[in-house]
Motif scaffolding. Structure first.
Motif, PDB file in Angstrom:
ATOM      1  N   ASN A 107       0.828  -1.232  -0.008  1.00 13.53           N
ATOM      2  CA  ASN A 107      -0.105   0.049  -0.031  1.00 13.53           C
ATOM      3  C   ASN A 107       0.909   1.184  -0.043  1.00 13.53           C
ATOM      4  N   PHE A 108       0.884   1.877  -1.123  1.00 11.89           N
ATOM      5  CA  PHE A 108       1.986   3.064  -1.285  1.00 11.89           C
ATOM      6  C   PHE A 108       1.376   4.373  -1.393  1.00 11.89           C
ATOM      7  N   ARG A 109       0.212   4.713  -1.261  1.00  9.46           N
ATOM      8  CA  ARG A 109      -0.625   5.849  -1.202  1.00  9.46           C
ATOM      9  C   ARG A 109      -1.549   5.708  -0.086  1.00  9.46           C
ATOM     10  N   ALA A 110      -1.620   6.671   1.013  1.00 10.01           N
ATOM     11  CA  ALA A 110      -2.405   6.655   2.105  1.00 10.01           C
ATOM     12  C   ALA A 110      -3.570   7.229   1.678  1.00 10.01           C
ATOM     13  N   ASN A 111      -4.731   6.839   2.190  1.00 15.81           N
ATOM     14  CA  ASN A 111      -6.104   7.288   1.828  1.00 15.81           C
ATOM     15  C   ASN A 111      -6.941   7.101   3.242  1.00 15.81           C
ATOM     16  N   ILE A 112      -7.302   8.501   3.663  1.00 18.52           N
ATOM     17  CA  ILE A 112      -7.874   8.762   5.028  1.00 18.52           C
ATOM     18  C   ILE A 112      -9.338   7.855   5.148  1.00 18.52           C
ATOM     19  N   ASN A 113      -9.821   7.567   3.894  1.00 24.06           N
ATOM     20  CA  ASN A 113     -11.081   6.699   4.052  1.00 24.06           C
ATOM     21  C   ASN A 113     -10.939   5.333   4.240  1.00 24.06           C
ATOM     22  N   ARG A 114      -9.632   4.676   4.183  1.00 21.71           N
ATOM     23  CA  ARG A 114      -9.433   3.439   4.254  1.00 21.71           C
ATOM     24  C   ARG A 114      -9.026   3.209   5.898  1.00 21.71           C
ATOM     25  N   LYS A 115      -9.850   2.337   6.837  1.00 19.66           N
ATOM     26  CA  LYS A 115      -9.316   2.356   7.992  1.00 19.66           C
ATOM     27  C   LYS A 115      -7.972   1.841   8.369  1.00 19.66           C
ATOM     28  N   VAL A 116      -7.686   0.863   7.308  1.00 23.24           N
ATOM     29  CA  VAL A 116      -6.543   0.286   7.487  1.00 23.24           C
ATOM     30  C   VAL A 116      -5.198   1.249   7.387  1.00 23.24           C
ATOM     31  N   ASP A 117      -5.391   2.238   6.231  1.00 17.48           N
ATOM     32  CA  ASP A 117      -4.507   3.171   6.156  1.00 17.48           C
ATOM     33  C   ASP A 117      -4.363   4.024   7.433  1.00 17.48           C
TER      34      ASP A 117
ATOM     35  N   THR B 235       3.171   8.988   2.406  1.00 14.35           N
ATOM     36  CA  THR B 235       3.026   8.231   1.378  1.00 14.35           C
ATOM     37  C   THR B 235       4.124   8.015   0.599  1.00 14.35           C
ATOM     38  N   THR B 236       4.359   6.589   0.545  1.00 14.61           N
ATOM     39  CA  THR B 236       5.533   6.253   0.080  1.00 14.61           C
ATOM     40  C   THR B 236       5.835   6.741  -1.455  1.00 14.61           C
ATOM     41  N   LEU B 237       4.713   6.845  -2.326  1.00 13.81           N
ATOM     42  CA  LEU B 237       4.881   7.199  -3.646  1.00 13.81           C
ATOM     43  C   LEU B 237       5.417   8.566  -3.569  1.00 13.81           C
ATOM     44  N   ASN B 238       5.514   9.418  -2.742  1.00 19.17           N
ATOM     45  CA  ASN B 238       6.068  10.793  -2.630  1.00 19.17           C
ATOM     46  C   ASN B 238       7.629  10.901  -2.282  1.00 19.17           C
ATOM     47  N   HIS B 239       8.262   9.493  -2.056  1.00 17.01           N
ATOM     48  CA  HIS B 239       9.570   9.515  -1.444  1.00 17.01           C
ATOM     49  C   HIS B 239      10.379   8.389  -2.378  1.00 17.01           C
ATOM     50  N   LEU B 240      10.276   8.485  -3.441  1.00 11.05           N
ATOM     51  CA  LEU B 240      10.841   7.673  -4.443  1.00 11.05           C
ATOM     52  C   LEU B 240      12.286   8.170  -4.965  1.00 11.05           C
ATOM     53  N   ASP B 241      12.607   9.526  -4.509  1.00  6.09           N
ATOM     54  CA  ASP B 241      13.981   9.959  -5.122  1.00  6.09           C
ATOM     55  C   ASP B 241      15.120   9.107  -4.385  1.00  6.09           C
ATOM     56  N   GLY B 242      16.171   9.216  -4.854  1.00  4.70           N
ATOM     57  CA  GLY B 242      17.287   8.651  -4.170  1.00  4.70           C
ATOM     58  C   GLY B 242      17.867   7.460  -4.727  1.00  4.70           C
ATOM     59  N   ARG B 243      18.361   6.513  -4.067  1.00  2.00           N
ATOM     60  CA  ARG B 243      18.932   5.413  -4.613  1.00  2.00           C
ATOM     61  C   ARG B 243      18.081   4.481  -5.204  1.00  2.00           C
ATOM     62  N   ARG B 244      18.529   3.920  -6.293  1.00  6.22           N
ATOM     63  CA  ARG B 244      17.795   3.082  -7.046  1.00  6.22           C
ATOM     64  C   ARG B 244      18.448   1.692  -7.011  1.00  6.22           C
TER      65      ARG B 244
ATOM     66  N   ALA C 267      -4.655   3.096  10.486  1.00  9.29           N
ATOM     67  CA  ALA C 267      -3.694   2.147  11.384  1.00  9.29           C
ATOM     68  C   ALA C 267      -2.307   2.613  11.095  1.00  9.29           C
ATOM     69  N   TYR C 268      -1.910   2.860   9.799  1.00 12.46           N
ATOM     70  CA  TYR C 268      -0.598   2.532   9.392  1.00 12.46           C
ATOM     71  C   TYR C 268      -0.077   4.180   9.405  1.00 12.46           C
ATOM     72  N   PHE C 269      -0.984   4.974   8.907  1.00 13.41           N
ATOM     73  CA  PHE C 269      -0.637   6.537   8.518  1.00 13.41           C
ATOM     74  C   PHE C 269      -1.016   7.595   9.457  1.00 13.41           C
ATOM     75  N   GLY C 270      -1.861   7.089  10.359  1.00 17.73           N
ATOM     76  CA  GLY C 270      -2.419   8.053  11.521  1.00 17.73           C
ATOM     77  C   GLY C 270      -3.704   8.589  11.188  1.00 17.73           C
ATOM     78  N   ASP C 271      -4.394   9.388  12.106  1.00 22.02           N
ATOM     79  CA  ASP C 271      -5.641  10.134  11.724  1.00 22.02           C
ATOM     80  C   ASP C 271      -5.434  11.391  11.175  1.00 22.02           C
ATOM     81  N   ASP C 272      -4.407  11.741  10.999  1.00 20.82           N
ATOM     82  CA  ASP C 272      -4.274  13.344  10.715  1.00 20.82           C
ATOM     83  C   ASP C 272      -3.577  13.354   9.107  1.00 20.82           C
ATOM     84  N   ALA C 273      -5.012  13.519   8.377  1.00 18.06           N
ATOM     85  CA  ALA C 273      -4.740  13.305   6.843  1.00 18.06           C
ATOM     86  C   ALA C 273      -3.832  14.553   6.418  1.00 18.06           C
ATOM     87  N   SER C 274      -3.731  15.587   6.810  1.00 12.64           N
ATOM     88  CA  SER C 274      -2.745  16.649   6.358  1.00 12.64           C
ATOM     89  C   SER C 274      -1.079  16.093   6.256  1.00 12.64           C
ATOM     90  N   LYS C 275      -1.043  15.102   7.115  1.00 13.43           N
ATOM     91  CA  LYS C 275       0.484  14.599   7.098  1.00 13.43           C
ATOM     92  C   LYS C 275       0.483  13.307   6.072  1.00 13.43           C
TER      93      LYS C 275
END
Length: 142
Positions: free
Chosen positions: A7-17, A32-41, A19-27
């Motif tokens: 699961n690489f994109r956080a979605n506040i509407n999914r309860k499981v998300d 979200t993993t997809l926003n952190h793909l820069d760097g080492r390949r 649990a992983y990403f917290g209740d603060d949708a602003s964060k």
């Protein structure tokens, strides 16, 4: 690295998300993993299971698309028939060979490449050592 049913994109509407990403949708964007793909390949094998839920398959497809765009080539990917996100890895080293051989091939190709790199590095080291030995010998003759 191989990734299975992620699961690489956080979605506040999914309860499981939540649990992983917290209740603060602003964060969520920063979490979200997809926003952190820069760097080492690194070599990547993206795996989904036939029985995965649609949001998981969509998220994995988004990861593949982002890696393709970033690198100009796509990572290895597979959908494993007849499995869920858990059974894909649970069946490794059993009579069920729907995924294990693919994983071994992926790892083997990387190990072979690493072996070639190590052999080339060792050859350069030996050449440098021979050159140093010759330089020391030339100094002692002079």
């Amino acid at each position: 690295v191989f990734e299975v049913s992620g699961n690489f994109r956080a979605n506040i509407n999914r309860k499981v998300d939540r649990a992983y990403f917290g209740d603060d949708a602003s964060k969520y964007p920063e979490r979200t993993t997809l926003n952190h793909l820069d760097g080492r390949r690194i070599p990547l094998f993206v795996v989904v299971a036939e029985l995965d839920l649609p949001p998981v398959k969509k998220s994995s497809a988004e990861l593949v698309a982002a890696i393709c765009k970033r690198d100009g080539r796509c990572p290895l990917q597979a959908e494993i028939a007849g499995h869920s996100h858990l059974s894909v890895v649970y069946h490794i080293n059993t009579a069920d060979e729907t995924f294990g051989p693919q994983l071994l091939k992926f790892i083997g190709q990387r190990v072979d490449r690493l072996g070639l790199l190590l052999a080339a590095t060792e050859a350069r080291f030996i050449q440098a050592q021979i050159a140093a030995d010759e330089a020391i010998r030339d100094l002692s003759i002079a």
